[in-house]
Design a protein around this motif. Structure first.
Motif, PDB file in Angstrom:
ATOM      1  N   ASN A   2       0.833  -1.200   0.000  1.00 51.61           N
ATOM      2  CA  ASN A   2       0.000   0.000   0.000  1.00 51.61           C
ATOM      3  C   ASN A   2       0.869   1.251   0.000  1.00 51.61           C
ATOM      4  O   ASN A   2       2.092   1.212   0.156  1.00 51.61           O
ATOM      5  CB  ASN A   2      -0.951   0.006   1.199  1.00 51.61           C
ATOM      6  CG  ASN A   2      -0.223  -0.118   2.531  1.00 51.61           C
ATOM      7  OD1 ASN A   2       0.926   0.288   2.647  1.00 51.61           O
ATOM      8  ND2 ASN A   2      -0.894  -0.673   3.522  1.00 51.61           N
ATOM      9  N   THR A 209      -0.322  10.232   4.249  1.00 50.60           N
ATOM     10  CA  THR A 209      -1.276   9.285   3.680  1.00 50.60           C
ATOM     11  C   THR A 209      -2.661   9.382   4.302  1.00 50.60           C
ATOM     12  O   THR A 209      -3.591   8.745   3.814  1.00 50.60           O
ATOM     13  CB  THR A 209      -0.758   7.846   3.837  1.00 50.60           C
ATOM     14  OG1 THR A 209      -0.510   7.577   5.230  1.00 50.60           O
ATOM     15  CG2 THR A 209       0.525   7.658   3.057  1.00 50.60           C
ATOM     16  N   VAL A 212      -5.038  10.760   1.843  1.00 57.27           N
ATOM     17  CA  VAL A 212      -5.222   9.777   0.768  1.00 57.27           C
ATOM     18  C   VAL A 212      -6.226   8.719   1.190  1.00 57.27           C
ATOM     19  O   VAL A 212      -7.090   8.295   0.401  1.00 57.27           O
ATOM     20  CB  VAL A 212      -3.869   9.142   0.395  1.00 57.27           C
ATOM     21  CG1 VAL A 212      -4.052   8.062  -0.663  1.00 57.27           C
ATOM     22  CG2 VAL A 212      -2.904  10.205  -0.101  1.00 57.27           C
ATOM     23  N   LYS A 213      -6.130   8.289   2.455  1.00 57.33           N
ATOM     24  CA  LYS A 213      -7.097   7.311   2.958  1.00 57.33           C
ATOM     25  C   LYS A 213      -8.506   7.908   2.978  1.00 57.33           C
ATOM     26  O   LYS A 213      -9.487   7.207   2.689  1.00 57.33           O
ATOM     27  CB  LYS A 213      -6.693   6.853   4.359  1.00 57.33           C
ATOM     28  CG  LYS A 213      -5.409   6.034   4.388  1.00 57.33           C
ATOM     29  CD  LYS A 213      -5.059   5.616   5.807  1.00 57.33           C
ATOM     30  CE  LYS A 213      -3.789   4.782   5.830  1.00 57.33           C
ATOM     31  NZ  LYS A 213      -3.420   4.385   7.213  1.00 57.33           N
ATOM     32  N   ILE A 216      -9.739   7.760  -0.574  1.00 54.57           N
ATOM     33  CA  ILE A 216     -10.101   6.379  -0.931  1.00 54.57           C
ATOM     34  C   ILE A 216     -11.439   6.001  -0.301  1.00 54.57           C
ATOM     35  O   ILE A 216     -12.310   5.397  -0.957  1.00 54.57           O
ATOM     36  CB  ILE A 216      -8.985   5.413  -0.490  1.00 54.57           C
ATOM     37  CG1 ILE A 216      -7.702   5.685  -1.290  1.00 54.57           C
ATOM     38  CG2 ILE A 216      -9.426   3.967  -0.664  1.00 54.57           C
ATOM     39  CD1 ILE A 216      -6.521   4.864  -0.826  1.00 54.57           C
ATOM     40  N   HIS A 217     -11.621   6.357   0.962  1.00 49.66           N
ATOM     41  CA  HIS A 217     -12.900   6.065   1.636  1.00 49.66           C
ATOM     42  C   HIS A 217     -14.049   6.804   0.948  1.00 49.66           C
ATOM     43  O   HIS A 217     -15.138   6.236   0.778  1.00 49.66           O
ATOM     44  CB  HIS A 217     -12.803   6.472   3.101  1.00 49.66           C
ATOM     45  CG  HIS A 217     -14.061   6.255   3.877  1.00 49.66           C
ATOM     46  ND1 HIS A 217     -14.567   5.010   4.178  1.00 49.66           N
ATOM     47  CD2 HIS A 217     -14.959   7.161   4.403  1.00 49.66           C
ATOM     48  CE1 HIS A 217     -15.686   5.130   4.857  1.00 49.66           C
ATOM     49  NE2 HIS A 217     -15.952   6.423   5.003  1.00 49.66           N
ATOM     50  N   VAL A 219     -14.189   7.748  -2.241  1.00 48.29           N
ATOM     51  CA  VAL A 219     -14.456   7.115  -3.537  1.00 48.29           C
ATOM     52  C   VAL A 219     -15.223   5.816  -3.350  1.00 48.29           C
ATOM     53  O   VAL A 219     -16.124   5.484  -4.144  1.00 48.29           O
ATOM     54  CB  VAL A 219     -13.127   6.875  -4.282  1.00 48.29           C
ATOM     55  CG1 VAL A 219     -13.350   6.056  -5.546  1.00 48.29           C
ATOM     56  CG2 VAL A 219     -12.477   8.207  -4.640  1.00 48.29           C
ATOM     57  N   GLU A 220     -14.883   5.065  -2.319  1.00 47.65           N
ATOM     58  CA  GLU A 220     -15.623   3.826  -2.043  1.00 47.65           C
ATOM     59  C   GLU A 220     -17.096   4.124  -1.741  1.00 47.65           C
ATOM     60  O   GLU A 220     -17.989   3.405  -2.205  1.00 47.65           O
ATOM     61  CB  GLU A 220     -14.979   3.100  -0.865  1.00 47.65           C
ATOM     62  CG  GLU A 220     -13.614   2.490  -1.192  1.00 47.65           C
ATOM     63  CD  GLU A 220     -12.981   1.830   0.006  1.00 47.65           C
ATOM     64  OE1 GLU A 220     -13.523   2.009   1.136  1.00 47.65           O
ATOM     65  OE2 GLU A 220     -11.959   1.134  -0.157  1.00 47.65           O
ATOM     66  N   SER A 223     -18.781   4.958  -4.996  1.00 49.45           N
ATOM     67  CA  SER A 223     -19.000   3.763  -5.820  1.00 49.45           C
ATOM     68  C   SER A 223     -20.154   2.911  -5.296  1.00 49.45           C
ATOM     69  O   SER A 223     -20.773   2.171  -6.060  1.00 49.45           O
ATOM     70  CB  SER A 223     -17.711   2.930  -5.872  1.00 49.45           C
ATOM     71  OG  SER A 223     -17.361   2.458  -4.583  1.00 49.45           O
TER      72      SER A 223
END
Length: 483
Positions: A2, A209, A212-213, A216-217, A219-220, A223
């Motif tokens: 990661n 990071t 960034v996390k 990502i959360h 975007v999840e 989605s």
């Protein structure tokens, strides 16, 4: 692997490489400096020895006594009283405390230690005459890395020269112990710095990071269809921009989902209304409540035409949204098309009691698709006829300036508030004032017009008219380049 591990290992690896280079250069610098320090000490030792040797030479005027006794005898003698003058053969060690003699009885912690011979720890030393001839001492060495020399003068005349050969690593026990101690100290310092670098790399990687996390959360969640995203972009770098863009994307997706739900609800309403009327008329005819005649046939036909027009508008809109409408661009005279459309719809305006006036400039040409331009003019003029109150007026104008062709339609009451004008081009938009769609249609015509104008790289706007109603303005480019 990661991104956290990549950032952590990158920081740690870069720090480790920098640390190894720094410690290596520091060790090299220490070795060079320490060798120079040893050379300085050796230079001092040779100076002290030269005092003793010069006293011997001044007494005998020859080196025979030194050659016979050996150079080691004069180098290891604690003190020699020559002509009543004790030569200073021993200097305090730079590592000793000033004013203390480690060999004095008062400072001994135990039994007396045998005196160490300084010559045992000294570099190989030899005596040469003024003609550079070896006399006594160690044989000349060619494998030594460095040589220290000290000339012996008597009354201003050179009578000899002492030479010592130094190795790259000092051979004395004290020097070797000190060098080893420094090496271990460098290793310990390096390990400590590496540990601190690891902790700092972990903290930096965590801090870098963390957003960034969050992205990502977010975007999840997007989605999975959860559009209630609300990131906190406090950063001023690219990650902050990305988080703000994600917030904007979630807002757009949420609005699109709401618009889609409204779209389905409005379409269902628009389709259900004529179908309900048709079914009611047919049930009434079947039950004999209404007699079957021309009026009933005309009523059924109007509802069927309304339903057909709605389905056709939906089909045209879907084609224009997905780019399915075919366009064939040519240099055409849109003045003729405008005249034809106004002539075709003039009777419809008269039936509603509307006054239709035109001001069309001749030979207005532009690069366009004639079929779509005709559809554009028909939809705009039909919209004005349908919404303008009976007895009103509609003005149609077409002109040309240096860069574009301008088509305008102005009508009388009712009007639309200026803040709602842009919404007229949204599909199935309902306006709460008297300018509604109660007898007009599905409200898709202006949306289709907007898609046609966009395909022609033009612009379409709506604003309150000077006549009291609405002004629809279309600008089409005159360029002859391909669109």
């Amino acid at each position: 692997m990661n991104i956290f591990r990549k950032v952590f290992l990158s920081f740690l690896g870069l720090t480790a490489i920098t640390l190894l280079i720094t410690l290596g250069l520091a060790r090299w610098s220490f070795d060079q400096g320490f060798l120079d320090f040893v050379a300085g000490l050796e230079q001092q030792r040779l100076g002290e020895l030269s005092v003793t040797l010069s006293a011997v030479y001044s007494r005998d005027k020859t080196w025979d006594a030194v050659i016979k006794s050996g150079l080691e005898h004069y180098a290891s003698t604690p003190a020699m009283h020559i002509k009543g003058r004790p030569p200073a053969l021993h200097q305090p060690s730079p590592l000793r405390h000033p004013g203390k003699d480690l060999d004095s009885p008062g400072n001994r912690a135990g039994p007396p230690h045998p005196r160490r011979n300084r010559q045992d720890a000294a570099p190989p030393t030899a005596l040469f005459d003024p003609q550079d001839k070896w006399l006594v001492g160690a044989k000349p060495r060619s494998d030594a890395n460095d040589m220290v020399s000290f000339s012996i003068y008597l009354q201003g005349e050179k009578v000899g020269e002492l030479r010592s050969w130094l190795d790259s690593v000092p051979q004395s026990e004290l020097a070797s112990s000190f060098s080893t101690q420094q090496r271990y100290a460098s290793i310990a310092i390096g390990l400590l710095c590496l540990l601190l670098a690891g902790i700092a790399s972990w903290l930096l990687a965590t801090k870098l990071t963390s957003p960034v996390k969050q992205v990502i959360h977010g975007v999840e969640r997007l989605s999975l269809g959860h559009y209630d995203l609300s990131l906190n972009p406090t950063r001023a770098d690219e990650l902050g921009i990305l988080m703000r863009n994600l917030n904007g994307l979630s807002h757009i997706l949420s609005e699109n989902r709401s618009a889609k739900n409204r779209w389905f609800a409005d379409i269902s309403h628009e389709l259900r209304t004529p179908l309900t009327i048709l079914l009611g008329e047919l049930d009434a005819l079947e039950a004999g409540i209404r007699p079957f005649g021309p009026e009933q046939i005309e009523s059924l036909q109007q509802e069927a035409l309304l339903l057909h027009r709605l389905v056709d508008d939906l089909y045209q809109l879907s084609l224009s949204d997905v780019g399915g409408l075919k366009y064939h661009f040519n240099q055409i005279d849109i003045s003729k098309i405008c005249h034809n459309v106004c002539s075709a719809l003039a009777s419809k305006a008269q039936q509603k009691g509307l006054q239709l006036t035109t001001q069309i400039q001749d030979k207005v040409t532009c690069l366009a698709d004639p079929q779509r331009i005709e559809q554009l003019f028909i939809n705009l003029l039909n919209n004005a006829i349908l919404y303008t109150q009976q007895g009103g007026e509609i003005q149609v104008s077409l002109s040309q300036n240096a860069h574009s062709a301008v088509f305008e339609i102005n009508d009388t009451l009712p009007s639309v508030p200026e803040e709602d004008c842009d919404k007229l081009f949204d599909p199935l938009y309902r306006q709460s004032t008297s300018r509604n769609r109660s007898a007009a249609g599905a409200g898709l015509g202006l949306t289709i017009c907007k898609n046609i104008v966009i395909a022609h790289k033009g612009s379409i706007t709506a604003s309150p008219s000077t006549l009291g109603g609405l002004c629809a303005r279309v600008e089409l480019r005159l360029t002859k380049d391909k669109i």
